[in-house]
Write an enzyme that holds these catalytic residues in place. Structure first.
Site, PDB file in Angstrom:
ATOM      1  N   LYS A  90       0.863  -1.282  -0.003  1.00 25.75           N
ATOM      2  CA  LYS A  90      -0.037  -0.078   0.095  1.00 25.75           C
ATOM      3  C   LYS A  90       1.012   1.359  -0.076  1.00 25.75           C
ATOM      4  O   LYS A  90       0.585   2.329  -0.762  1.00 25.75           O
ATOM      5  CB  LYS A  90      -0.847   0.017   1.327  1.00 25.75           C
ATOM      6  CG  LYS A  90      -1.722   1.156   1.535  1.00 25.75           C
ATOM      7  CD  LYS A  90      -2.143   1.363   2.822  1.00 25.75           C
ATOM      8  CE  LYS A  90      -1.424   1.677   3.899  1.00 25.75           C
ATOM      9  NZ  LYS A  90      -2.003   1.871   5.283  1.00 25.75           N
ATOM     10  N   THR A  91       1.808   1.311   0.987  1.00 23.71           N
ATOM     11  CA  THR A  91       2.804   2.613   0.911  1.00 23.71           C
ATOM     12  C   THR A  91       3.464   2.923  -0.274  1.00 23.71           C
ATOM     13  O   THR A  91       3.679   3.849  -0.706  1.00 23.71           O
ATOM     14  CB  THR A  91       3.969   2.279   2.151  1.00 23.71           C
ATOM     15  OG1 THR A  91       3.093   1.939   3.316  1.00 23.71           O
ATOM     16  CG2 THR A  91       4.628   3.608   2.406  1.00 23.71           C
ATOM     17  N   ASP A 125      -5.307   7.950   3.831  1.00 24.02           N
ATOM     18  CA  ASP A 125      -4.807   6.896   4.199  1.00 24.02           C
ATOM     19  C   ASP A 125      -5.485   6.140   5.247  1.00 24.02           C
ATOM     20  O   ASP A 125      -6.376   6.740   5.914  1.00 24.02           O
ATOM     21  CB  ASP A 125      -3.233   6.999   4.473  1.00 24.02           C
ATOM     22  CG  ASP A 125      -2.656   5.201   4.480  1.00 24.02           C
ATOM     23  OD1 ASP A 125      -3.150   4.397   3.913  1.00 24.02           O
ATOM     24  OD2 ASP A 125      -1.552   5.348   5.244  1.00 24.02           O
ATOM     25  N   GLU A 126      -5.541   4.768   5.108  1.00 27.39           N
ATOM     26  CA  GLU A 126      -6.361   4.071   6.408  1.00 27.39           C
ATOM     27  C   GLU A 126      -7.914   4.687   6.498  1.00 27.39           C
ATOM     28  O   GLU A 126      -8.059   4.635   7.504  1.00 27.39           O
ATOM     29  CB  GLU A 126      -5.565   4.350   7.755  1.00 27.39           C
ATOM     30  CG  GLU A 126      -4.040   3.712   7.839  1.00 27.39           C
ATOM     31  CD  GLU A 126      -4.046   2.271   7.944  1.00 27.39           C
ATOM     32  OE1 GLU A 126      -5.053   1.459   7.597  1.00 27.39           O
ATOM     33  OE2 GLU A 126      -2.766   1.748   8.003  1.00 27.39           O
ATOM     34  N   ARG A 135      -0.070  -9.822  10.746  1.00 23.97           N
ATOM     35  CA  ARG A 135       1.395  -9.234  11.456  1.00 23.97           C
ATOM     36  C   ARG A 135       2.394 -10.188  11.249  1.00 23.97           C
ATOM     37  O   ARG A 135       3.470  -9.698  11.249  1.00 23.97           O
ATOM     38  CB  ARG A 135       1.275  -8.953  12.834  1.00 23.97           C
ATOM     39  CG  ARG A 135       0.136  -7.930  13.406  1.00 23.97           C
ATOM     40  CD  ARG A 135       0.206  -6.820  12.454  1.00 23.97           C
ATOM     41  NE  ARG A 135      -0.914  -6.829  11.670  1.00 23.97           N
ATOM     42  CZ  ARG A 135      -1.033  -6.294  10.397  1.00 23.97           C
ATOM     43  NH1 ARG A 135       0.072  -5.230   9.768  1.00 23.97           N
ATOM     44  NH2 ARG A 135      -1.814  -6.436   9.224  1.00 23.97           N
TER      45      ARG A 135
END
Length: 750
Positions: A34-35, A225-226, A610
């Protein structure tokens, strides 16, 4: 954008990067890059000639904004410095600084943290003579915060019959009055809390269309974002700013929406298309972080949620090991199993303790984990402890700095008016507050003219204090933040007082003040900061979020312990999710409605994703709660993992024997599961005989043959004594070499 960049992206990522005009939504699965997409999308806008001043990029942590800006700078150069990029709170605090006078606030307004707000509420509850057990500050602040996030004003709150009925049913009919008093006191003190930064921005845009129009013309491209974590207030600001150009791009993953308790509304992302019918949707479905087994397991869990945007997350990484499930007889034994597993994995696979994280639903679960890690001399760090800026001595000096910038800051004044002691006791302070209320002045106005309100003897130390603050204000007007802070720290007497305390605690407090001044120095020496004033520094530290301090450097390698909520956005090679029990995870408070249960399931999904290489889940059949031992039932979420991705471990309880599968009835459907998982054949696990009894291994010898309930038969090849603990290196016939601690290992000498 040049082909060089496109070659680094998969087709879905490239499509999202190349889309520029009109509304778009990028649904970014866990670990999907995503980044990278956000970075290249903004870089593409800049390369197409868009002025960086016309791009607004909103994130949820300062750390995320900083990392993204640095990446963009590598691609397009120093032009990236001119982007409007930061958290919702930092960007709108910046706008409010420029426009504060339009809504009656000073431009140097103070930003209250949670503790400031709770202290003020405690004072108001006391003044109104309300029951402090019913009107607990955290509860009252939570109610006020929820109202602000839904943009409910004080008057709306007081006049809404449903809200009134709710408060009366909860036996707290005065919450509305407390809200009213709280807002009045904040306004009088020239202060805003965190929620006000968004609430007052909405007020500004609603009451001053010219200001809204000004920023609509500045922000021609809006990116969020988010987006799944936005509340109603944030949603409305973003929608208003993008209303003119309609160039809005939101990025998020509904499957990772886990902050409803903070006001986040998953409907913002689920219903985004309703606001923008011409919306283009891009799905980033390839997970680059985790193994196939972890990704498939996560998919099999989240598919049970009804409220979601469907996507097919996949991985091209290796299959990886199956997900281990550990069953323990108690929470203490769970801690031992997890600690032993970490120790063995580190030794057998030559890992660092930094590769491991233990995640739990509640902070209280860390105790058993900590005890077991300490027994094995495994270093660890707990994320979410006391923040540097919450320490008393730091808050004391920061209060002086705040008062220097904004003398009307009532909470700061109360904190330092008699620190170090200068003979202004509680009685005198009460007289000052009373005089301020009766004369309709601020406390500062009374303090700075104390000789007009109080007898000379009482007034003298107060007048001296006021003169000090005025002197600090004069210094701060001429000097940068560091010179002003250094002058204030010395002149206030704080440094002298802390230096005189030679206890260990006193030394630590003195060093913390030094560290704060070091931080101010670094702030003023940062070449990228145009504003080096004390006011700018205070805003910067007021907007530090929990997530921004998560990865503070610690000495040596350490296992990370944290709640799952704190772990969002992070990744670790090996992850342990502990306490997989009903009423713990899912939480007892989250199983009364489908919406709440789905939020808990998303939290589990976040926890699973994670992990990069190995995931271990554990649960206990009994656990202490409030000093009482209670029996526990395994979590329903364990049943939701497709059993073909799971490896059941033995319990190390005295009873021995194989643990029962926590999946019971679903095992027989294993052959009918779709899609089948292409994975390597797993060797048959050794099953110990029912009469297996471990031997006394205190005199174990090199070369002896042993039997292990999990690894089978092997031969001791080496014994090592380390810090009083004996390690045995054993070559097992089926699983190869293992390093075991004899104090934990269950071995039968053959």
């Amino acid at each position: 954008m040049g082909l060089d960049y496109l070659s680094l992206l998969n087709p879905s990522q490239a499509a999202a990067v190349m889309q520029i005009d009109g509304p778009c939504m990028i649904i970014a699965g866990a670990g999907s890059g995503k980044t990278r997409v956000l970075t290249y999308r903004i870089a593409n806008l800049l390369e197409k000639g868009v002025d960086p001043y016309n791009i607004l990029a909103l994130t949820f942590t300062n750390k995320a904004a900083k990392e993204m800006r640095a990446r963009i700078e590598k691609v397009v150069g120093p032009n990236a410095k001119n982007l409007w990029m930061g958290t919702f709170h930092s960007i709108f605090a910046r706008i409010l600084r420029s426009e504060a006078d339009k809504i009656g606030f000073p431009r140097s307004f103070t930003i209250y943290d949670t503790q400031d707000s709770k202290t003020l509420i405690t004072q108001i509850v006391k003044e109104l003579e309300l029951d402090d057990k019913l009107y607990k500050p955290g509860l009252v602040l939570g109610r006020i915060s929820a109202a602000k996030n839904k943009l409910i004003s004080v008057q709306q709150y007081l006049n809404d019959p449903v809200i009134k009925q709710d408060d009366e049913a909860a036996l707290r009919p005065k919450i509305g009055v407390l809200y009213q008093q709280y807002q009045q006191r904040c306004f009088k003190a020239g202060a805003m809390d965190f929620d006000d930064l968004l609430y007052q921005t909405n007020v500004l845009f609603k009451d001053h269309p010219d200001v809204l129009n000004k920023y609509q013309n500045i922000f021609k491209y809006v990116m969020v974002d988010e987006y799944q974590d936005t509340n109603y207030s944030q949603y409305l600001i973003a929608r208003k700013l993008a209303a003119k150009e309609r160039n809005i791009c939101v990025v998020g993953d509904d499957a990772q929406s886990i902050y409803a308790f903070r006001g986040a509304d998953i409907q913002n992302i689920l219903n985004f298309e309703k606001d923008y019918p011409e919306l283009q949707v891009f799905k980033l479905e390839q997970n680059y972080r985790s193994t196939k087994n972890i990704v498939w397991a996560a998919n099999s869990v989240i598919k049970n949620n009804q409220a979601q945007l469907r996507k097919d997350v996949f991985s091209d990484n290796e299959d990886g090991p199956l997900i281990e499930v550990l069953k323990a007889a108690s929470d203490n034994e769970e801690g031992k199993l997890v600690a032993q597993s970490i120790y063995e994995d580190k030794m057998n696979h030559h890992l660092s303790y930094d590769d491991f994280a233990i995640l739990y639903r509640t902070n209280a679960q860390s105790r058993a984990m900590e005890e077991s890690l300490r027994k094995l001399n495994i270093k660890y760090k707990i994320v979410g402890g006391l923040s540097f800026y919450q320490r008393k001595e730091i808050k004391d000096l920061v209060a002086y700095l705040r008062l220097t910038v904004n003398p009307n800051d009532e909470q700061a004044l109360r904190r330092v008016i008699n620190y170090p002691k200068r003979g202004i006791g509680d009685t005198t302070l009460a007289k000052l507050i009373s005089a301020a209320e009766e004369s309709n002045h601020t406390i500062w106005e009374v303090v700075s003219n104390a000789d007009k309100f109080l007898p000379a003897r009482t007034a003298n130390p107060i007048v001296d204090f006021a003169e000090k603050i005025k002197a600090y204000t004069a210094v701060a007007a001429k000097e940068d933040a560091f010179e002003a802070a250094k002058f204030i720290a010395k002149n206030s007497g704080m440094i002298e007082e802390l230096y005189a305390d030679k206890s260990i605690e006193g030394l630590s407090r003195y060093e913390n003040i030094q560290e704060l001044l070091n931080g101010v120095k670094a702030y003023t020496e940062d070449p990228e900061r145009e504003d080096k004033s004390l006011s700018a520094f205070l805003q910067d530290i007021a907007l530090v979020t929990d997530a921004d301090t998560k990865d503070a450097q610690s000495e040596g390698e350490q296992v990370t312990l944290m709640t799952i909520h704190s772990a969002k956005g992070l990744e670790f090679r090996n992850v342990y999710i502990v306490g997989m029990e009903e009423n713990l995870f899912p939480s007892q408070m989250m199983i009364t409605s489908r919406a709440d249960l789905e939020e808990e399931r998303r939290l589990f999904y976040v926890a699973i994703t994670r992990a990069e290489k190995k995931l271990t889940l554990s649960y206990a059949t009994s656990r202490y709660q409030w000093g009482n031992l209670r029996s526990c039932e395994k979590s329903r979420f364990l049943d939701e993992i497709d059993p073909q991705y799971v490896d059941f471990k033995f319990s190390a309880s005295p009873a021995g024997g194989a643990m029962d599968s926590p999946f019971g009835h679903v095992l027989e459907r294993r052959s009918n599961l779709v899609p089948p998982a292409p994975r390597k054949t797993v060797a048959t696990r050794y099953v110990a005989p029912s009469d297996f009894q471990p031997s006394d291994t205190s005199n174990l010898q090199h070369g002896q043959r042993v039997e292990h309930p999990k690894f089978g038969f092997g031969q001791v090849t080496k014994l090592e004594n380390q810090n009083g603990s004996v390690k045995a290196i054993i070559q097992f016939e089926e699983v190869g070499e293992k390093t075991l601690l004899l104090s934990f290992a269950k071995l039968r000498i053959v």
